[in-house]
Structures are given as structure tokens and as C-alpha cells.
Design a protein around this motif. Structure first.
Motif, PDB file in Angstrom:
ATOM      1  N   ASP A   1      19.350 -36.389   1.256  1.00 28.63           N
ATOM      2  CA  ASP A   1      18.916 -35.041   0.901  1.00 28.63           C
ATOM      3  C   ASP A   1      20.054 -34.066   1.198  1.00 28.63           C
TER       4      ASP A   1
ATOM      5  N   TYR B   1      10.942 -28.578   6.918  1.00 24.42           N
ATOM      6  CA  TYR B   1      11.229 -28.964   5.530  1.00 24.42           C
ATOM      7  C   TYR B   1      10.627 -30.329   5.196  1.00 24.42           C
TER       8      TYR B   1
ATOM      9  N   LEU C   1      22.860 -28.668   6.352  1.00 21.16           N
ATOM     10  CA  LEU C   1      22.486 -28.019   7.615  1.00 21.16           C
ATOM     11  C   LEU C   1      23.101 -28.745   8.810  1.00 21.16           C
TER      12      LEU C   1
ATOM     13  N   THR D   1      19.362 -30.882   3.917  1.00 22.35           N
ATOM     14  CA  THR D   1      19.415 -31.196   5.350  1.00 22.35           C
ATOM     15  C   THR D   1      20.787 -31.727   5.747  1.00 22.35           C
ATOM     16  N   LYS D   2      21.461 -32.423   4.840  1.00 21.79           N
ATOM     17  CA  LYS D   2      22.806 -32.909   5.157  1.00 21.79           C
ATOM     18  C   LYS D   2      23.758 -31.743   5.344  1.00 21.79           C
TER      19      LYS D   2
ATOM     20  N   LYS E   1      12.112 -33.345   5.797  1.00 21.35           N
ATOM     21  CA  LYS E   1      13.098 -34.373   5.457  1.00 21.35           C
ATOM     22  C   LYS E   1      14.216 -34.346   6.479  1.00 21.35           C
ATOM     23  N   ASP E   2      15.024 -35.404   6.477  1.00 22.06           N
ATOM     24  CA  ASP E   2      16.165 -35.478   7.390  1.00 22.06           C
ATOM     25  C   ASP E   2      17.380 -35.955   6.616  1.00 22.06           C
ATOM     26  N   PRO E   3      18.583 -35.812   7.197  1.00 20.54           N
ATOM     27  CA  PRO E   3      19.799 -36.185   6.463  1.00 20.54           C
ATOM     28  C   PRO E   3      20.144 -37.662   6.535  1.00 20.54           C
TER      29      PRO E   3
ATOM     30  N   SER F   1      14.798 -28.827   9.596  1.00 23.53           N
ATOM     31  CA  SER F   1      14.582 -30.133   8.979  1.00 23.53           C
ATOM     32  C   SER F   1      13.144 -30.602   9.171  1.00 23.53           C
ATOM     33  N   LYS F   2      12.603 -30.357  10.354  1.00 30.33           N
ATOM     34  CA  LYS F   2      11.225 -30.771  10.629  1.00 30.33           C
ATOM     35  C   LYS F   2      10.242 -29.996   9.762  1.00 30.33           C
TER      36      LYS F   2
ATOM     37  N   ALA G   1      18.989 -26.367  13.049  1.00 32.82           N
ATOM     38  CA  ALA G   1      18.941 -27.405  12.011  1.00 32.82           C
ATOM     39  C   ALA G   1      17.824 -28.428  12.239  1.00 32.82           C
TER      40      ALA G   1
END
Length: 344
Positions: free
Chosen positions: A118, A74, A124, A121-122, A76-78, A71-72, A67
């Protein structure tokens, strides 16, 4: 000229002119022993449902493990509150302006109404959190079930009676109500009610609470298995040879309980996933901003989300259904692979 009979692979064949004839080549048989584990693996590979389920389960664990990397990549982060970072994406009520929760090439699963996290990512990191807790609970339950169940079954007598009464007593507790009622109590043992509870404390509390009432079923199964094994001839032979009880348990009993242990573990873990999600849904488990599967269900059930973005429930809901069904099917396939006489 015909040479003497040549014996190969346990059969007989005629050698003509110093070379084995066609019939000799066809009748040559290579005997190869197969261990029970290899036979189990061969049966499992022939089960298409089991193989597909294993791939699905492995995929969930893989994306949970990776994850942070996903995320990296992608970008974005959650934890980013896009309602504050990019308010133009939301209306005055905090609902994404674009349809279907703002799903686009930039935000693959859209944005969460309200805070604007997002969703991709949330989800994941929510899968990562739920699986981490559930795997820890499963391992604790397995270790406790082995220690108490096998001990009770092999030693018998007072040990069996005492452990059996503990199991009976704990089975009388209503598990779900106990989880809900005891979570705040366990958390208060680590943190003062006036202070904010760290996430790791909630994680530890979830593991302890689920473990406390989660090991009895496995303990009873292993107790019955050990009780049957201790009457077998190889156990009696080990006793006659002077082996200690600990050595008999370690060398003779434990290798023979792998089958029920592995099968039951594949049923336990998805149950703990749904239990952990249920506690977070009720507000006594993981809370924001830490992502969690159950927390996403709780968010999806709010009036803001249900009235304005029904697609938000789709992603955590479908993913959990797929995971639980795949894991249960995997458990059935593992059981059938170990015991080919079992019919579904």
C-alpha cells in the motif's frame, strides 16, 4: 481645581478634579522590556513565508510521529503483500489492474507494482524512517560541532591547530563517494556478510557514516564564533573573576552561539534527509521491506514501474520536494528573524 502634576509611566500629565483627563490617559505609556528571544519570535511571526514553512515542516514531523496511529485508523500497513493477499487486484505482470496504480477509495495512493504494498502507508512510514535517521544525524553533528568547534575557538593554540587540521583532512574526503563505499564496511563491523543485516544495524551505520563527514562545516562556524567571543569584555571579566574555562564556555560562550547553531541546524537536516534517501536509492541504505523515502525512489526507477505506473513516483517525489523547500525557507526565515539587518 487643578491638582499637582502626576507622573505616570515616565511622562507628565495633568489631573483635574482628582481624575486624569483625556490627555493624561492618551499620554500614559507602559514600558515593557523585551528579551532578544521574544523580539526574534515577533519578527518571525510577521514573516508569512516562515510561518507557512514551519507549519509544513511540523506537519511532516507530525505524520511521521503518528504514522502507526494513522495506519491503524486507515486499516492497512506497509508490510502486507497484496499481490499475494489479493491477486485479483493485479495482472499477470504484477501491475495493478485499475488505472493510476490502483488509486481508489480503498487504496488512497494506490498499490505498488510488483509486491503490491500500500503506497499511502509505505510513504507515511518512509517519511518516519528518513526523518528519524536525519534527526539523529543532525543531533550528533550539532553535539560534535559544539564540543570541537567551541573548544578550538576558545582555547586556541595547540587545540585549535590540532582540531583545525582534523577538519581540513576530513573535508578533503568526497562525501558522497565515501558514504557509498563505507556503508558496507560499517555494516560488516556489526554483522557477518553471511548473515542477513537487521534494520537497526543499517540505521546505526547510516547515522555513523553521515555523522563522520557531516560535522566539519558547523564546527568551523562555531569555532569562528567562539574565537570572536573570547576577545569580548564580558569574557575577560569572567576570567578576571576566576571563572574556570568550562564555566566560561557553559555560561558565556554557549548562550551566544545559539543563533548560528539554530540557523545552521535548519539547513543541515534537509541535507541529511536527501543524503539518506540517496544512499537507500543506491541500495546501500535501508532495504525492503522497511519503508524508506529513498527506497521508494529506487522502486519508482525500475522498468516495471516506469512503464506501467508513472504515478507511483508522484507521491514520494512531491512530498520530498515540499519538505526540503519548506525546511530551507524556514532556515532563511529563522536567519532573518535573528538578524533583521540581513536582506534576502
Amino acid at each position: 481645581m487643578t491638582s499637582p502634576i502626576d507622573i505616570e509611566g515616565g511622562g507628565t500629565s495633568v489631573v483635574v478634579g482628582g481624575e486624569p483627563g483625556p490627555r493624561a490617559k492618551d499620554e500614559t505609556v507602559k514600558l515593557e522590556g523585551r528579551s532578544p528571544g521574544r523580539l526574534m519570535w515577533m519578527r518571525f511571526r510577521r514573516d508569512r513565508t516562515g510561518v507557512i514553512s514551519a507549519c509544513v515542516v511540523g506537519f511532516f514531523f507530525l505524520i511521521g510521529l503518528l504514522a502507526p496511529l494513522i495506519s491503524k485508523l486507515y486499516g492497512k500497513d506497509p508490510y502486507t503483500v497484496y499481490a499475494d493477499e489479493r491477486p485479483e487486484l493485479f495482472d499477470s505482470a504484477g501491475v495493478p489492474v485499475q488505472p493510476n496504480g490502483g488509486i481508489s477509495g480503498e487504496f488512497w495512493f494506490g498499490l505498488e507494482p510488483g509486491n503490491g504494498y500500500d503506497v499511502f502507508t509505505k510513504l507515511l512510514f518512509g517519511i518516519r524512517t528518513s526523518l528519524m535517521i536525519s534527526v539523529a544525524v543532525t543531533l550528533a553533528v550539532v553535539v560534535t560541532g559544539i564540543l570541537l568547534g567551541v573548544t578550538a575557538g576558545y582555547l586556541g593554540g595547540k587545540a585549535d591547530y590540532f582540531i583545525g587540521r582534523i577538519i581540513d583532512f576530513l573535508l578533503a574526503f568526497p562525501a558522497q563517494l565515501f558514504f557509498i563505499a563505507s556503508m558496507p564496511v560499517v555494516v560488516s563491523l556489526f554483522v557477518s556478510p553471511r548473515d542477513e543485516t537487521p534494520t537497526y544495524v543499517r540505521v546505526v551505520a547510516l547515522i555513523l557514516v553521515q555523522w563522520f563527514l557531516g560535522w566539519m562545516g558547523l564546527g568551523r562556524i562555531l569555532r569562528g564564533t567562539a574565537l570572536a567571543l573570547r576577545e569580548r569584555e564580558f569574557i575577560e571579566a569572567a576570567k578576571v573573576s576566576g571563572a574556570s574555562p568550562w564555566r566560561i564556555i557553559r555560561k558565556e560562550i554557549l548562550p551566544n552561539i545559539v543563533t548560528p547553531l539554530l540557523v545552521q541546524s535548519t539547513y543541515l537536516l534537509p541535507g541529511f534527509v536527501t543524503a539518506e534517501a540517496g544512499l537507500s536509492y543506491l541500495g546501500v541504505g535501508i532495504v525492503e521491506p522497511t519503508p524508506d523515502w529513498g527506497q521508494m525512489f529506487a522502486k519508482a526507477s525500475t522498468e516495471l514501474v516506469m512503464q506501467n505506473d508513472i504515478t507511483y513516483m508522484f507521491f514520494p517525489g512531491i512530498s520530498m520536494i515540499i519538505f526540503v523547500v519548506a525546511f530551507n525557507l524556514l532556515g532563511d526565515s529563522v536567519r532573518d528573524a535573528f538578524d533583521p539587518k540581513t536582506a534576502r
